[in-house]
Design an enzyme around this catalytic site. Sequence first.
Site, PDB file in Angstrom:
ATOM      1  CB  CYS A  94      -0.912   0.037   1.226  1.00  0.00           C
ATOM      2  SG  CYS A  94      -2.144  -1.261   1.339  1.00  0.00           S
TER       3      CYS A  94
ATOM      4  N   GLY B 243      17.629 -25.179  10.699  1.00  0.00           N
ATOM      5  CA  GLY B 243      16.906 -23.906  10.779  1.00  0.00           C
ATOM      6  C   GLY B 243      15.478 -23.955  10.288  1.00  0.00           C
TER       7      GLY B 243
ATOM      8  CG  PHE C  13      21.660 -15.608   2.634  1.00  0.00           C
ATOM      9  CD1 PHE C  13      22.215 -16.702   1.990  1.00  0.00           C
ATOM     10  CD2 PHE C  13      20.736 -15.840   3.648  1.00  0.00           C
ATOM     11  CE1 PHE C  13      21.868 -17.996   2.349  1.00  0.00           C
ATOM     12  CE2 PHE C  13      20.380 -17.118   4.015  1.00  0.00           C
ATOM     13  CZ  PHE C  13      20.944 -18.206   3.368  1.00  0.00           C
TER      14      PHE C  13
ATOM     15  NE  ARG D 223     -11.097   4.650 -18.006  1.00  0.00           N
ATOM     16  CZ  ARG D 223     -11.209   5.322 -16.852  1.00  0.00           C
ATOM     17  NH1 ARG D 223     -12.238   5.104 -16.052  1.00  0.00           N
ATOM     18  NH2 ARG D 223     -10.309   6.232 -16.515  1.00  0.00           N
TER      19      ARG D 223
ATOM     20  CB  ALA E 197     -13.430   3.635 -10.627  1.00  0.00           C
TER      21      ALA E 197
ATOM     22  CD  GLU F 274      -8.329   3.427 -10.394  1.00  0.00           C
ATOM     23  OE1 GLU F 274      -8.521   2.235 -10.661  1.00  0.00           O
ATOM     24  OE2 GLU F 274      -9.092   4.340 -10.752  1.00  0.00           O
TER      25      GLU F 274
END
Length: 1310
Positions: free
Chosen positions: A160, A262, A339, A875, A1074, A1256
């Site tokens: 986000c 591990g 790593f 669109r 939208a 957007e």
Amino acid sequence: MAWMHRKRDTHHPFLLLVNGKLIRDESIDPAWSLAFYLRENHIKGVKVGCNQGGCGACTVLISRYYKEEDQFRHYSANACITPIASVHGSHIMTVEYLSDAKENTCHVIQDAIVKGCASQCGFCTPGMIMSLLAMAYTEPDTRLNITQIKKAIQGNLCRCTGYRSILQAFQNVSLCNSKAVNDIEDIGKGIQMFESQRTVVPHDMSVLTRIEALIKKLFREKPHSFVGVEFVGHKLTWIRPQSLIELSSHLKKHPAAKIVSGCTSTEYHPQRVSLLKEIIVQIDWLKELHSFEIYENHICIGGGLVIAQLKHHLHHAMQALPISKRRSVKSILCILQRFGSPQIRNSATIGGCLSVDNSASDLQTLANALEWSALYFNPVSQAHSEIKSAFPTHPQSQSIIVNVKIPFTMMNEYTWAYKLSRRRFFDTAILNIASKTQVIPADNADAKIFKINLSFGGSAIKRFSLLFTYGTKPEDLSSELFIKMNNDIQKEISSHLNTHMYSITYISALAKNLLKKLYEYLHDALHPSVSSIHQDPDEMALTQLKATQMIGTTKLKDQIDTDLVWRAIPHESAYKHATGEAVYCDDIPGFKNELFLELVWSKRAHAFLKKVDVSKSLEIEGVVGFISHEDLKDKNMFGIIVKDEEIFASEKVRCVGQLIGALVATTPSKAKLAAELVDIQYIDCHPRILTISDAIGYKSFFDEHSTSLKVGDVDSALENSEHVIADEIKLGGQIHFYMEPQSAIAIPKGEDGEMELIVATQNPAEVQLLVSRTLGISQSKVVVRVKRVGGGFGGKDSRCALVALPCAVAAKKFGKPVRCILERRTDMIISGKREPFLAKYEVGFNSDGRLHAIRMNIYSNAGLSLDASSVSIERAVLNLDNAYHIPNLDVFGVPCKSNKPSNTVFRGPGTVQGSHFIENILDRIAANLNKDPADVRLVNMYKESDYTPYGQLLENSTIRQCWDECIESSSYYERRKEAELYNSTHLYRKRGLYLIPCHFGIGYIYLPLNQAGALVHIYRDGSVLLSIGGVEIGQGLNSKMIQVATRELGIQSSKIRILETATDKIPNSSPTSASLSSDMNGMATANACIILKERLSSYAKITPKLSWDEIIERAYLDRVNLSAVGFYKTPNLNWNSNDKRGSPFSYFVSGAACSEVEVDCLTGEYQLLRTDIIMDTGKSLNPKIDLGQIEGAFMQGVGLFTLEEMVTDDFGNLLTTGTSSYKIPTALDIPLEFNVSFLEGSSNPKAIYSSKTVGEPPFILANSVYFAIKDAVRQFRKQLGMDTKFKMDSPATVEKVLDACNDLYEPLIV
């Protein structure tokens, strides 16, 4: 826990300290993960985002006590891949430990996240906090620097925010535990809050001391609980010996036991489905494996120590070593920096990494080239043996690595290592290489090559090593020598290729270029000069962050304090995000008799179902039943535009991942096991259509949902153009990778067929409609609720039906609540993605770069059904113009039908693709004319009062303002000259600089969706409950609605609450998508509040001094209606969908971005150096939230255009199905300098309080990064005398960038 009814056949209970409290459990199953166990114990701050150890949402702080050594280790770990049995006797700290909701307190790190406005959906936030907390405890300092912070959250993903706010929030944290020094009262001083300010608890290092005391007390009081540790489950037995003698006894008794250390390898991840019984022996607690000694010529380190400890010891050892001995240590540290993640480095052991059969192991490549040796011990035979430079080797079955010797370099030895992966940090190697070179004489400019030891590994090849010796006749360091070496290497590469992901051509070219890097290193080492010194790109990424945010506020002079509109205020749930108190779908406590659903999906792309046999599944105790198309009969079809998709495949499957049915059981593990046992037999069908090219070849289209747009006379314009180009552009798809997976709970109400659903959805009304149709009941009998969603981006608009509908069907059939939470792999396979696109075009233009005409055919890969792909293609057609005037245009678009899961909307559907196409065309024009791309764009840019190709008048256009401000703020022309100078002095590293505008129409083209409702209740105590149809998915919608209500009602925000979004409050709501939610829901909320304010206005007039609470009480007594419904529909929209003419958009949002990158032209890697963004936000409702949206959208776009590649094999299987194979940006991928400014003086009369939405539009601006990379590549090609007009499909992965940099077949030239 009542559901844990089975007793273990063991001597001692499982003991675990969690947040300072002891949990004693007689019935654990060692197949469980720590995350699963904690969540079942109602510790919900531990989020499960991937179940693969790759996202960090489940990060916890583990404190281990090694009694024999009397030593503690405190470290961060991924709880989702930590076996529960492995932490017996440990202490686990989760985010809940840091705060107290009842006391209204929080830790200073949590408060920093809140005040820094650094959370959006909040799902990743607890993990981020725990990762930083672990760094704060293990590297105590008064304030962490940016390098420490970046390293701390290197293994934590956020979809986000774009990370900048998180990094800078953490930079502001003071870790002094003195209140006077910490000056807690001044943290975030002046910041207004929706919630009351919490009491901030300073960071306290003594917490670890108290934890250590608790653990020691546990070991002292329960000593027998840690001797002969053995846990037995249904399929798995877990043994933890305390000594080599005990280990020997267990292995003699269980010769087939698997030894683990591990537990970070995929094969040992907990909660994997196991059909066979297994015995696991965990050895990393053995004190004999924990040694560390420094000798004159080497380091000896225990095989049971983890990579983080290896890194720590090597770093400190290097400080005391002479320069010549440091070389090997420095090479190792360079690789270890890349790593895994901190969580993985804290768990993966040295012995485990050297033992596992994994060609991609970085440690094995280092060990083989740098001549490490390992002491092996066989506990059964008691035999010792030593292996050198031959990893992985197992001298005898069940042998373990006791310790490893890492030699220092001699005076005449030079070591070098490199790791190339798709994402520079926290990724598996495509190819890794390590080398040790011996020269004679030592330290001499005339030194000759005596020996070169090379080792290659990676996911793309099977591991191999080569030794080049020139003992009798040492060689000069020369091109000829390395050309000969390359010939041998290429032969080995050809015979060792081990992947479908990469071509032999690419791997060969990459190996060749890494050899070039080795040559450059040796040349610089033997002939050092000032010009050979350059800054390490990894160091740049880890140590730099500079950012400015010019966002201002537009608070009026007479604006009252309670009016929060236009204020920069943290998210209304920010404290809940930071403390783990925020509730998501799967955090809701289990219901009585709740069942769990596991989906059964197709493993074939196109086939008839010959048999679906669930008999073995139904034999498992606890499996309740199976649901399929037979339970639905004529109700088995669904779709949001056309009903063209089966809920459950009946006769035929049309993609890998199509649902066939679902198993329902009393526990998640039983449901999962049952799903694995389903016997499905297929009869393959042809054709198998997977790509757009396949669909074009077979004419497989959704023809009735095609779109076309024509303006002017394209034929004549092309004929009269000075230049004409014909080409094609490909743009890959993208996986949403929302942090919270698809989730749903269905609860039958037991009366009249009523059904309640709690769903992680952006579109509750659509879910309600689909469920009602599927169950054959009216919508009024279905209630869909959602409190918040952990990210959506369009992926939870329609495709959430894949979990909601099966849950509802199962809940009706079995009469009990049913829960389905998808695992990340399943989610990524079955859910829709952003569609891949292809554009074929002709463009005509003049010598000044001005566009004359474009003819284009656009194709999208819709998948097996239409879903919303007609929206995306429409669109793309309409927004091909982006910010440019195209006088003559003929564009046609059609969705393609394929054997892929149905694709769907994703942030800026179609608009993102259309804008990318026009930007590609303009870039090609600039290259053809040898003009500055910015100049070509400016000559074509829209002006005020221009018309779009579909006939909408541009009013109050700010495109050119944004463009001009971005040119100035980024110092574009000055920095282009600087980049040219840099490029002229660097052979293989090139910088590119690029400027891109965006022009984004706001509105649904399908006009009925441009509406919203709101419901406002005022209660007698003066509190206000606000309900809207929009969903809080992290974008701050609820925050902005509360701000609107504070203005209209004139009350403080603490009186206003939004409980949830529910279909029984707001009917027929439009989806939260939208970028329209704030606009429409804001207007509806204001409408409802104004109605209430008018009803209450007389009381204030009669008695002006009445408080709000007093007014409400009087109104109640006077029987005034204190509830109001608000409604809004966007006015002045005019759209003819047949001829594609009119004004479909309420207004446009403009912006511009300039990005600069540095590309390594030998590997295809790039570093994003700087980005400057100018965004027109109008009068921002909440500048901090809008800033987060801009940065988050931009970085998500960087992922689409440069990093996130979906790979499917020839049989339709998605190969990128998790965090290990699909890479989204991390905090180390953001610009080193990230500047965002809001356009000053802008307003917008067409939206709430003159604001503009920004969810957007900024996504498009990430094109600037893609084209900056292309610009850098162009400079490299120009240097080589190659054509500067070239193709580089998006995403610009390291493979594609390297391909574009050079002909992959070019011979080795050094």
